[in-house]
Design a protein around this motif. Structure first.
Motif, short mmCIF file in Angstrom:
data_model
loop_
_atom_site.label_atom_id
_atom_site.label_comp_id
_atom_site.label_asym_id
_atom_site.label_seq_id
_atom_site.Cartn_x
_atom_site.Cartn_y
_atom_site.Cartn_z
N PRO A 133 -23.48 -2.94 18.85
CA PRO A 133 -24.03 -2.14 17.74
C PRO A 133 -24.36 -2.97 16.50
N ASP A 134 -25.26 -2.48 15.70
CA ASP A 134 -25.53 -3.05 14.37
C ASP A 134 -25.89 -1.86 13.47
N VAL A 135 -26.64 -2.11 12.42
CA VAL A 135 -26.94 -1.04 11.48
C VAL A 135 -27.60 0.15 12.20
N GLY A 173 -9.61 -1.14 18.97
CA GLY A 173 -9.70 -2.05 17.82
C GLY A 173 -11.12 -2.50 17.49
N ARG A 174 -12.13 -2.15 18.33
CA ARG A 174 -13.49 -2.65 18.08
C ARG A 174 -14.12 -2.01 16.83
N VAL A 175 -13.89 -0.71 16.66
CA VAL A 175 -14.56 0.01 15.56
C VAL A 175 -14.17 -0.56 14.20
N ALA A 177 -12.95 -3.62 13.73
CA ALA A 177 -12.80 -5.08 13.82
C ALA A 177 -13.51 -5.86 12.70
N THR A 178 -14.72 -5.43 12.33
CA THR A 178 -15.46 -6.20 11.32
C THR A 178 -14.75 -6.12 9.97
N GLY A 179 -14.35 -4.91 9.60
CA GLY A 179 -13.64 -4.73 8.33
C GLY A 179 -12.30 -5.44 8.34
N VAL A 204 -16.92 -2.48 -3.68
CA VAL A 204 -17.52 -2.58 -2.34
C VAL A 204 -18.90 -1.93 -2.34
N GLN A 205 -19.92 -2.75 -2.08
CA GLN A 205 -21.27 -2.20 -1.91
C GLN A 205 -21.47 -1.90 -0.42
N GLY A 206 -21.80 -0.64 -0.07
CA GLY A 206 -22.04 -0.31 1.33
C GLY A 206 -20.80 0.26 1.99
N PHE A 207 -20.54 1.54 1.73
CA PHE A 207 -19.35 2.19 2.28
C PHE A 207 -19.71 2.84 3.62
N GLY A 208 -20.12 1.99 4.58
CA GLY A 208 -20.43 2.46 5.94
C GLY A 208 -19.27 2.07 6.84
N ASN A 209 -19.55 1.82 8.11
CA ASN A 209 -18.48 1.51 9.05
C ASN A 209 -17.66 0.30 8.62
N ALA A 210 -18.33 -0.83 8.42
CA ALA A 210 -17.59 -2.06 8.09
C ALA A 210 -16.95 -1.93 6.70
N SER A 229 -20.04 2.06 -3.11
CA SER A 229 -21.39 2.62 -3.15
C SER A 229 -21.92 2.84 -1.74
N ASP A 230 -22.89 3.75 -1.64
CA ASP A 230 -23.65 3.89 -0.40
C ASP A 230 -25.12 3.99 -0.77
N SER A 231 -25.97 4.36 0.19
CA SER A 231 -27.40 4.29 -0.09
C SER A 231 -27.85 5.32 -1.13
N LEU A 290 -19.96 -7.27 -0.29
CA LEU A 290 -21.32 -6.81 0.02
C LEU A 290 -21.36 -6.41 1.49
N SER A 291 -21.41 -5.10 1.75
CA SER A 291 -21.39 -4.67 3.15
C SER A 291 -22.48 -3.63 3.43
N ALA A 292 -23.66 -3.85 2.81
CA ALA A 292 -24.78 -2.94 3.09
C ALA A 292 -25.82 -3.66 3.94
N LEU A 293 -26.82 -4.27 3.27
CA LEU A 293 -27.90 -4.92 4.02
C LEU A 293 -28.21 -6.29 3.43
N GLU A 294 -29.26 -6.93 3.95
CA GLU A 294 -29.67 -8.24 3.44
C GLU A 294 -30.16 -8.14 1.98
N ILE A 313 -19.83 -9.11 3.88
CA ILE A 313 -19.62 -8.47 5.19
C ILE A 313 -20.97 -8.21 5.86
N ALA A 314 -21.98 -7.86 5.06
CA ALA A 314 -23.33 -7.71 5.61
C ALA A 314 -23.86 -9.09 6.00
N ASN A 315 -24.91 -9.09 6.80
CA ASN A 315 -25.56 -10.35 7.14
C ASN A 315 -26.59 -10.68 6.07
N GLY A 316 -26.49 -11.85 5.49
CA GLY A 316 -27.48 -12.29 4.51
C GLY A 316 -27.59 -11.45 3.26
P1 NAD Z 1 -23.53 1.19 8.35
O1 NAD Z 1 -24.90 1.70 8.56
O2 NAD Z 1 -22.37 1.96 8.92
O3 NAD Z 1 -23.21 1.02 6.78
C1 NAD Z 1 -24.10 0.51 5.86
C2 NAD Z 1 -23.81 1.22 4.55
O4 NAD Z 1 -24.58 0.63 3.50
C3 NAD Z 1 -24.16 2.71 4.56
O5 NAD Z 1 -23.09 3.44 3.99
C4 NAD Z 1 -25.37 2.79 3.64
O6 NAD Z 1 -25.45 4.04 3.00
C5 NAD Z 1 -25.09 1.67 2.69
N1 NAD Z 1 -26.25 1.19 1.92
C6 NAD Z 1 -27.51 0.98 2.33
N2 NAD Z 1 -28.27 0.54 1.29
C7 NAD Z 1 -27.44 0.48 0.21
C8 NAD Z 1 -27.63 0.11 -1.16
N3 NAD Z 1 -28.81 -0.28 -1.62
N4 NAD Z 1 -26.56 0.15 -1.98
C9 NAD Z 1 -25.35 0.54 -1.54
N5 NAD Z 1 -25.13 0.91 -0.26
C10 NAD Z 1 -26.16 0.88 0.61
O7 NAD Z 1 -23.53 -0.30 8.89
P2 NAD Z 1 -22.29 -1.25 9.20
O8 NAD Z 1 -22.08 -1.27 10.65
O9 NAD Z 1 -21.16 -0.92 8.30
O10 NAD Z 1 -22.93 -2.65 8.78
C11 NAD Z 1 -23.05 -3.03 7.43
C12 NAD Z 1 -23.48 -4.48 7.37
O11 NAD Z 1 -22.51 -5.29 8.04
C13 NAD Z 1 -24.81 -4.78 8.05
O12 NAD Z 1 -25.47 -5.78 7.32
C14 NAD Z 1 -24.42 -5.31 9.41
O13 NAD Z 1 -25.39 -6.18 9.95
C15 NAD Z 1 -23.15 -6.06 9.04
N6 NAD Z 1 -22.27 -6.21 10.18
C16 NAD Z 1 -21.70 -5.12 10.77
C17 NAD Z 1 -20.87 -5.31 11.86
C18 NAD Z 1 -20.19 -4.15 12.52
O14 NAD Z 1 -19.45 -4.37 13.48
N7 NAD Z 1 -20.35 -2.93 12.03
C19 NAD Z 1 -20.63 -6.60 12.36
C20 NAD Z 1 -21.21 -7.68 11.72
C21 NAD Z 1 -22.03 -7.47 10.63
#
Ligand code: NAD
Length: 418
Positions: A133-135, A173-175, A177-179, A204-210, A229-231, A290-294, A313-316
């Motif tokens: 999985p990825d985003v 433990g996979r879900v 694991a990144t965090g 924490v920017q990006g309150f998604g899975n990781a 934060s989230d999107s 930083l755990s949102a996007l590039e 935590i995000a890539n790039g």
């Molecule tokens: P996700 O889609 O579950 O979470 C991403 C979060 O970022 C979402 O809550 C989204 O609302 C938020 N977001 C998007 N744009 C934003 C912005 N401008 N400001 C603030 N928040 C914003 O994805 P994920 O699986 O948590 O992955 C996040 C990052 O970590 C990605 O870059 C991914 O490539 C990287 N990553 C994830 C894993 C993994 O196992 N999940 C592994 C390695 C790398």
């Protein structure tokens, strides 16, 4: 330090340099999708195997409207570095589909996921290329994909995809694991710097899975999570937030923005300040995660950053120009290829469990994750100190030397030289 300077520092051979400049295989596919209303739509998708010197390609599949071939290629290069850095027997790959998955119904999403696997089936496999999985892709989607692959090859082949549901051969433990891995890297750094988690504030920017799993574990370890934060929005509470309560609320309300309007739905009844996502990046905190996007931090906004350290935590998430600025300012960056490697480490453990047909308790998985990542983190910190380079440069040097050792061991030099 840019990549050429790193290659110079490593005295990388011309052959290795050339090989690392080009992805080994790029497949572009058009995926036909029958929509629920009967119309046919075509979606563009890619699978890139950047390098398989050290083993089968490994990397996630991203569903996002901004996915391009260039992005997938860049991500597959980073996977190559990451797998070598944590010494996994994998090369690097990545996949993506240009789609807004949130605009699809569940059945459309399943048909698209299965269509992607049908389109790339010839180049994936447990010994060739193993997606994950990825985003915007998750264990449910991995389950559909693994099932589609099993139907194509007419046998169970769980090791073709990782990040599957546990019932289909996924690893405990996979879900998380990144965090968890990101916290392990931060903890090692904090210890090395003689700091104490209880004294440190974190945004924490990006309150998604990781981001969620990192925040919940960091909160439990004593760090003070002051902003998330989230999107759609961001929240700030100087006294500290409870990530679990907010996650629970977010699951019900779909965005952090609504948190403060929630009536008695979370355990803490504090007033929470909202702020813009951009403001969160400029908070005066000890660690900015930083755990949102590039490209969250670029030349345009790097001057705003007031954190004492950055955890990627995000890539790039930090552009090359911004990274140079941070280095000059002496703000350490715990880089993506190290900090988010927990996901691929446990993916490797899932692949091993699938192949040996024996499944381990979560504690065993977590212990192995912590040991591998702790070792890699300390190797990076040690090299950074010894060679007086950034932690990112040290990570690349560690990884590249492993990759080129293997290339040389394969006889690359003599094969290419006259
Ligand atoms: P996700 O889609 O579950 O979470 C991403 C979060 O970022 C979402 O809550 C989204 O609302 C938020 N977001 C998007 N744009 C934003 C912005 N401008 N400001 C603030 N928040 C914003 O994805 P994920 O699986 O948590 O992955 C996040 C990052 O970590 C990605 O870059 C991914 O490539 C990287 N990553 C994830 C894993 C993994 O196992 N999940 C592994 C390695 C790398």
């Amino acid at each position: 330090m840019n990549i050429d300077a790193l290659y110079d520092l490593l005295e990388l051979s011309d052959d290795a340099r050339l090989r690392l400049q080009h992805p080994k295989l790029t497949l572009q596919v058009s995926i036909p999708l029958r929509m629920d209303n009967g119309a046919l739509q075509i979606f563009q998708g890619w699978r890139v195997q950047y390098d398989d010197t050290r083993g089968p390609a490994k990397g996630g599949i991203r569903f996002h409207p901004d996915v391009t071939m260039e992005e997938v290629t860049q991500l597959s290069y980073w996977m190559t570095i990451k797998c070598a850095l944590v010494d996994l027997p994998f090369g690097g790959g990545k996949g993506g589909v240009c789609v807004d998955p949130k605009s699809l119904s569940r059945l459309e999403l399943e048909r698209l996921s299965r269509g992607y696997i049908r389109a790339v089936q010839d180049i994936i496999g447990p010994n060739r290329d193993i997606p994950a999985p990825d985003v915007n892709t998750n264990e449910v989607i991995m389950g559909w994909m693994a099932d589609e692959y099993a139907q194509i090859v007419r046998r169970k082949e769980p090791a073709v995809i990782t990040g599957k549901p546990v019932g289909m051969g996924g690893s405990l433990g996979r879900v998380a694991a990144t965090g968890r891995g990101a916290l392990q890297v931060l903890d090692n750094w904090v210890k090395r710097e003689n700091l104490k988690p209880g004294d440190l504030t974190v945004a924490v920017q990006g309150f998604g899975n990781a981001g969620y799993h990192f925040s919940r574990l960091a909160h439990a370890a004593g760090y003070r999570i002051v902003a998330l934060s989230d999107s759609r929005g961001a929240i700030h509470e100087a006294g500290g937030l409870d990530p679990d309560a907010i996650w629970e609320h977010k699951q019900r309300n779909r965005a952090l923005h609504g948190y403060m309007y929630c009536d008695h739905s979370v355990s803490e009844e504090k007033e929470v300040t909202t702020l813009s996502q951009e403001e969160l990046l400029g908070l005066d905190v000890d660690v900015l995660v930083l755990s949102a996007l590039e490209n969250a931090v670029t030349e345009d906004n790097v001057a705003q950053v007031r954190a004492n350290a950055i955890l990627e935590i995000a890539n790039g998430p930090v552009s090359e120009a911004a990274d140079n600025t941070l280095e000059k300012k002496g703000i350490p960056v715990l880089p993506d290829v190290l900090a988010n490697a927990g996901g691929v480490i446990v993916s490797h453990l899932e692949w091993v469990q699938n192949r040996c047909g024996e499944y381990w308790p979560e504690d065993t998985v977590n212990e192995r994750l912590d040991a591998r990542l702790g070792q890699a983190a300390n190797a990076c910190f040690h090299r950074a100190e010894k060679q007086q380079v950034s932690i990112r440069s040290a990570a690349y040097l560690e990884a590249l030397s492993r990759i080129t050792d293997t290339m040389d061991a394969q006889g690359t030099q003599s094969y290419f030289s006259p």
